[in-house]
Design an enzyme around this catalytic site. Structure first.
Site, PDB file in Angstrom:
ATOM      1  N   GLU A   1       0.867  -1.180   0.000  1.00 11.27           N
ATOM      2  CA  GLU A   1       0.000   0.000   0.000  1.00 11.27           C
ATOM      3  C   GLU A   1       0.901   1.227   0.000  1.00 11.27           C
ATOM      4  O   GLU A   1       1.552   1.514   1.008  1.00 11.27           O
ATOM      5  CB  GLU A   1      -0.909  -0.003   1.239  1.00 11.27           C
ATOM      6  CG  GLU A   1      -1.706   1.278   1.433  1.00 11.27           C
ATOM      7  CD  GLU A   1      -2.288   1.412   2.833  1.00 11.27           C
ATOM      8  OE1 GLU A   1      -2.483   2.561   3.276  1.00 11.27           O
ATOM      9  OE2 GLU A   1      -2.529   0.377   3.491  1.00 11.27           O
TER      10      GLU A   1
ATOM     11  N   ARG B   1       0.979  10.265   0.938  1.00 13.17           N
ATOM     12  CA  ARG B   1       1.503  11.179   1.961  1.00 13.17           C
ATOM     13  C   ARG B   1       2.637  12.039   1.431  1.00 13.17           C
ATOM     14  O   ARG B   1       3.151  12.888   2.155  1.00 13.17           O
ATOM     15  CB  ARG B   1       1.988  10.382   3.184  1.00 13.17           C
ATOM     16  CG  ARG B   1       0.895   9.575   3.868  1.00 13.17           C
ATOM     17  CD  ARG B   1       1.427   8.844   5.082  1.00 13.17           C
ATOM     18  NE  ARG B   1       0.440   7.914   5.623  1.00 13.17           N
ATOM     19  CZ  ARG B   1       0.659   7.105   6.654  1.00 13.17           C
ATOM     20  NH1 ARG B   1       1.836   7.131   7.264  1.00 13.17           N
ATOM     21  NH2 ARG B   1      -0.281   6.275   7.075  1.00 13.17           N
TER      22      ARG B   1
ATOM     23  N   LYS C   1     -10.957  -1.080   7.265  1.00 11.52           N
ATOM     24  CA  LYS C   1      -9.724  -0.838   8.004  1.00 11.52           C
ATOM     25  C   LYS C   1     -10.102  -0.337   9.397  1.00 11.52           C
ATOM     26  O   LYS C   1     -10.935   0.554   9.522  1.00 11.52           O
ATOM     27  CB  LYS C   1      -8.909   0.214   7.252  1.00 11.52           C
ATOM     28  CG  LYS C   1      -7.685   0.757   7.974  1.00 11.52           C
ATOM     29  CD  LYS C   1      -7.016   1.807   7.097  1.00 11.52           C
ATOM     30  CE  LYS C   1      -5.842   2.469   7.769  1.00 11.52           C
ATOM     31  NZ  LYS C   1      -5.161   3.437   6.875  1.00 11.52           N
TER      32      LYS C   1
END
Length: 239
Positions: A47, A51, A135
C-alpha cells in the site's frame, strides 16, 4: 443502500498473505527499490500512501515495472485522489476514514476500497455502502484487539484490517482474532530504512512477516449468527 463492492480476488490475497506493508516513498526510484525488496522477502503486496508529492508517480512506476507486486494506494482522502490512483494503476484503495464520496467513486471505477472505521456508527455507514471489509484505524489507540472483538459481536460477517500501532511484536495477537482478515503495518518498511537505502533489511523483515503469517491459519470470511440477548459476547460489547 449502495451497490456492493465488485467481486475480487484481493480478499483472498489478503487472507493468504495477511500482512500489508504501508509504504511511504518520495519518488519512483525509492518505490521501485522498496517494491523489489518486498518481493525478495516474499511479500507480494504493498500500500503506497498518498503522503508525499511523489506518491502517484511511485504507484505508476511500481505497477508498470513490478506488475507481480499487487500495489494499492493508501491515505486516499478525496475523490480526486481516487481518480489519480486509478490512473496510476492502483489495484486497491485504503482510506484513513469513511467518506461516502470516496467509496462511491472507488465503486464507480470498480476498485476495492477499505475505508477506516473506529466506531459502530462508522461501521454502520460502511455496511450501508455495501462494504464487508474495513480498516480499523488507528487500531492501537482505539482499543486494539479487545475493541475489534467487541465490535465483531454486533457486526457478524464484517472483517477488519487493523492498522496503526500494529507491529512485529503484536501482529500475531491481531491476526489470531477470527474477524481480522489481515493487518496493515510499516515495521518492515520503516521510513528510516527507506531513506538509508537499507533494502536488504526491508527484505529480511518482509521475510519475517511472511513467516509469521505462515505460522497462522489463513483467514476466512467470518459469518456468525446474529447476536442474541444474553450472549456473553454481546454483553461484553455493551450491546
Amino acid at each position: 443502500m449502495s451497490p456492493a463492492a465488485p467481486p475480487t480476488d484481493l480478499d483472498q490475497l489478503f487472507a493468504t498473505v495477511r500482512v500489508v506493508p504501508v509504504v511511504v516513498v518520495e519518488d519512483e526510484a525509492q518505490a521501485l527499490a522498496l517494491g523489489a525488496a518486498l518481493l525478495d522477502g516474499g511479500l507480494p503486496i504493498a500500500e503506497i500512501t498518498f503522503r508525499t508529492a511523489g506518491a502517484r508517480a511511485a504507484i505508476a512506476a511500481v505497477t508498470r515495472e513490478l506488475p507481480e507486486l499487487v500495489t494499492g494506494a493508501g491515505t486516499v482522502v478525496n475523490a480526486d485522489q481516487v481518480d489519480q490512483a486509478v490512473d496510476a494503476g492502483a489495484r486497491f484503495l485504503v482510506s484513513p476514514g469513511l467518506s461516502a464520496d470516496v467509496v462511491r467513486r472507488a465503486q464507480h471505477h470498480g476498485l476495492p476500497i477499505f475505508p477506516g472505521v473506529a466506531t459502530p456508527s462508522d461501521i454502520m455507514a460502511a455496511l450501508a455502502l455495501g462494504l464487508d471489509v474495513v480498516k480499523f484505524f488507528p487500531a492501537a489507540i482505539n482499543g486494539g484487539v479487545p475493541a475489534i472483538k467487541a465490535l465483531s459481536a454486533p457486526f457478524p460477517g464484517l472483517r477488519f484490517v487493523p492498522t496503526g500501532g500494529v507491529s512485529a511484536a503484536n501482529a500475531t495477537e491481531y491476526l489470531s482474532v477470527p474477524s481480522v482478515l489481515a493487518v496493515g503495518g510499516s515495521w518492515m518498511v520503516e521510513k528510516s530504512l527507506v531513506e538509508a537505502g537499507d533494502f536488504a533489511e526491508i527484505a529480511r523483515r518482509s521475510a519475517q512477516a511472511v513467516a509469521l503469517a505462515a505460522s497462522l491459519a489463513p483467514a476466512v470470511p467470518t459469518v456468525s449468527p446474529a447476536p442474541v440477548a444474553g450472549d456473553p459476547a454481546v454483553a461484553a460489547a455493551g450491546m
